[in-house]
Write an enzyme that holds these catalytic residues in place. Structure first.
Site, PDB file in Angstrom:
ATOM      1  N   LEU A  86      80.281  42.825  60.829  1.00 13.59           N
ATOM      2  CA  LEU A  86      81.436  43.469  60.176  1.00 13.59           C
ATOM      3  C   LEU A  86      80.949  44.294  58.992  1.00 13.59           C
ATOM      4  CD1 LEU A  86      83.904  40.420  60.018  1.00 13.59           C
ATOM      5  CD2 LEU A  86      84.153  42.424  61.489  1.00 13.59           C
ATOM      6  N   HIS A  87      81.386  45.524  58.919  1.00 17.28           N
ATOM      7  CA  HIS A  87      81.024  46.328  57.736  1.00 17.28           C
ATOM      8  C   HIS A  87      81.972  47.482  57.458  1.00 17.28           C
ATOM      9  CE1 HIS A  87      79.330  48.839  60.929  1.00 17.28           C
ATOM     10  NE2 HIS A  87      79.276  49.831  60.054  1.00 17.28           N
ATOM     11  N   ARG A  88      83.012  47.690  58.285  1.00 23.05           N
ATOM     12  CA  ARG A  88      83.917  48.822  58.056  1.00 23.05           C
ATOM     13  C   ARG A  88      84.636  48.633  56.728  1.00 23.05           C
ATOM     14  NH1 ARG A  88      82.135  51.051  62.288  1.00 23.05           N
ATOM     15  NH2 ARG A  88      81.361  52.456  60.717  1.00 23.05           N
TER      16      ARG A  88
END
Ligand code: UDP
Length: 380
Positions: free
Chosen positions: A207-209
Site C-alpha cells: 500500500l502506498h497511494r
C-alpha cells in the site's frame, strides 16, 4: 555518423520495469540509436531505485540529476523541469521517452516539449477517472503533449484516438511490465523466500497511494482490514517508505502477526508474489504482474486505470470492509483463472522500438502537428 540519442527518463521505482523493456529491445538493435538512461532522482534510496537496476538488467544511469523528492508536487516537478531543461539544452536528444505517471514523468514531458523535443509516452492512455489522484493528473497531462502514445492494449489505444489524438501517433504496443516480468521470472522463482514463509501459504500486501496512506482515518481503516484478513492467512507486507513515514507520523502500527519487510528488490518481490496465494494492493504495476502470475489480486481502491485486469478475472476492486471476505473467497478457490490479454506477450519492447525507429527515420521525428495546430514559442 553518431547515432541519434534517445533519452529514457527514470524518476521512480515503477518506471524501471517499463523502461527496461525498451532498453533491452534497443540493445538488440545497435546503430539504431544511442539509448541514454537519465535518472531524475525522485526515488534515490537504493532499495527504491539503485538495487532494481541490476535485477532488470539495466546499467547505472548515464546521467543522474539528483533531484530528490520533497517539498510537494510543485517543487519536485519544477526542480526536475529545471534540471532536465539544463541537461537538454547542453545535450539535446532526438527523442525523449517518459514512462508511467509519476511527477518526474510529467516534468520530463513538459521540459522536452517546451524545447521542441519529441516525447514518447510509454504506458499512455491509462485512465481511472479520478482526477483527485496525482497520477491521473500526470498521465492525462503527459498524454496531452506527447508526440507518440504507446498504449498497453487495443482498447486503450482506441480511447486515445477517440480523445482526439491523431491515430498515427497512437500505437497499441502491449504491456512493457510483462516483458520485464517474463525476463526476470525464472530467476525470481529461484530466490529463497523470507524465513517463515511457505510457498502457497501467505498473502502479500503493498500500500502506498496517497489516498490510502496520507490520511490517518483511511490508513487506520486499512490496518484494521489487514488485521482481519490476517486471521484467515499469513500476510507479508514490504513497506513502501511513504507508508512507513505515515505510520510513524500518525502513531500507527502494522497489525501483529503480519510480517513486515523493507521494500524488496524487483526479483525478490516478484519471487514473493510468484509463490503467494494472493496479493492485496493499491499498486498499479502489481495489478498487471498479478495477471501474469495468475495470482488473485485484491485492489484496495475505488477505481483502477487498468480495467483490463478486472476483465481478465485476476483483479477485483475491494473496500477495506470487503477485504476479509475477498481473502476468504480466494482461499475457498472461488476466484477465476486469468483470461488472456492480447499483446501482453513480452513483445512490447520490440513494438516500441519499431515505432521509435520510424520516428527517428521521419523528417520531423513523429512530430506531426497536433489537432488544432502546433503552438509557437510562447515566452509570456
Ligand atoms: N516492487 C518491488 N518491490 C517491492 C514492491 C514493489 O520491486 O517491495 C515492484 C513491483 O513488482 C512493480 C513495481 O515495483 O514492478 C510497482 O511499483 P509501485 O507499486 O511502487 O508503483 P505503481 O505501479 O503503483 O505506480
Amino acid at each position: 555518423m553518431t547515432p541519434p540519442e534517445v533519452h529514457l527518463v527514470a524518476a521512480a521505482r515503477p518506471n524501471l520495469p517499463k523502461l527496461a523493456a525498451l532498453w533491452h529491445a534497443l540493445a538488440g538493435r545497435p546503430g539504431m540509436c544511442l539509448p541514454v538512461l537519465v535518472h531524475t532522482g525522485q526515488h534515490a534510496d537504493p532499495a527504491m531505485f539503485g538495487d532494481h537496476l541490476a535485477d532488470l538488467g539495466l546499467p547505472l544511469p548515464d546521467v543522474s540529476l539528483g533531484v530528490a523528492a520533497g517539498g510537494g508536487h510543485a517543487a519536485l516537478t519544477g526542480r526536475t523541469m529545471m534540471a532536465l531543461a539544463e541537461l537538454w539544452t547542453a545535450r539535446r536528444p532526438t527523442v525523449v521517452v517518459v514512462a508511467g505517471d509519476v511527477d518526474g514523468t510529467l516534468a520530463a514531458a513538459l521540459s522536452a516539449r517546451k524545447l521542441a523535443i519529441p516525447v514518447a509516452h510509454l504506458e499512455a492512455g491509462l485512465r481511472c477517472g479520478d482526477l483527485d489522484m496525482p497520477e491521473e493528473i500526470n498521465r492525462r497531462a503527459v498524454d496531452a503533449i506527447s508526440t507518440a502514445l504507446w498504449a498497453p492494449d487495443e482498447g486503450t489505444a482506441a480511447r486515445l484516438v477517440a480523445e482526439g489524438h491523431p491515430p498515427e501517433t497512437v500505437r497499441a504496443v502491449g504491456n512493457a511490465m510483462i516483458d520485464s516480468l517474463l525476463r526476470a521470472l525464472p530467476a525470481a522463482r529461484a530466490r529463497p523466500l523470507p524465513a517463515g514463509l511457505a510457498a502457497g501459504g501467505y498473502g502479500v500486501v503493498t500500500l502506498h497511494r496517497p489516498a490510502n496512506v496520507d490520511d490517518r482515518a483511511a490508513l487506520s481503516a486499512l490496518l484494521e482490514a489487514v488485521a482481519r484478513a490476517a486471521r484467515r492467512t499469513g500476510l507479508v507486507w514490504p513497506l513502501h517508505p511513504r507508508t512507513a513515514r505515515r505510520l510513524s507520523e500518525f502513531g500507527l502500527a502494522v497489525p501483529e502477526g503480519v510480517m513486515v519487510l523493507p521494500p524488496l528488490g524487483y526479483r525478490d518481490f516478484l519471487g514473493l508474489m510468484a509463490h503467494a496465494r494472493l496479493v492485496a494492493t493499491d499498486s498499479g504495476g502489481v495489478q498487471e504482474e498479478a495477471w501474469a502470475l495468475d495470482l488473485p489480486c485484491l485492489t484496495l481502491r475505488p477505481s483502477t486505470e487498468r480495467p483490463v485486469t478486472l476483465e481478465a478475472g485476476t483483479n477485483r476492486l475491494v473496500t477495506p470492509a470487503g477485504l476479509e471476505g475477498a481473502v476468504a473467497a480466494v482461499l475457498a478457490g472461488d476466484w477465476p483463472r486469468a483470461r488472456p490479454i492480447p499483446l501482453w506477450d513480452g513483445r512490447a519492447g520490440a513494438r516500441m522500438a519499431d515505432h521509435l525507429s520510424e520516428m527517428l527515420d521521419a523528417p520531423g521525428p513523429g512530430t506531426g502537428p497536433r489537432r488544432g495546430g502546433e503552438t509557437g514559442t510562447m515566452t509570456a
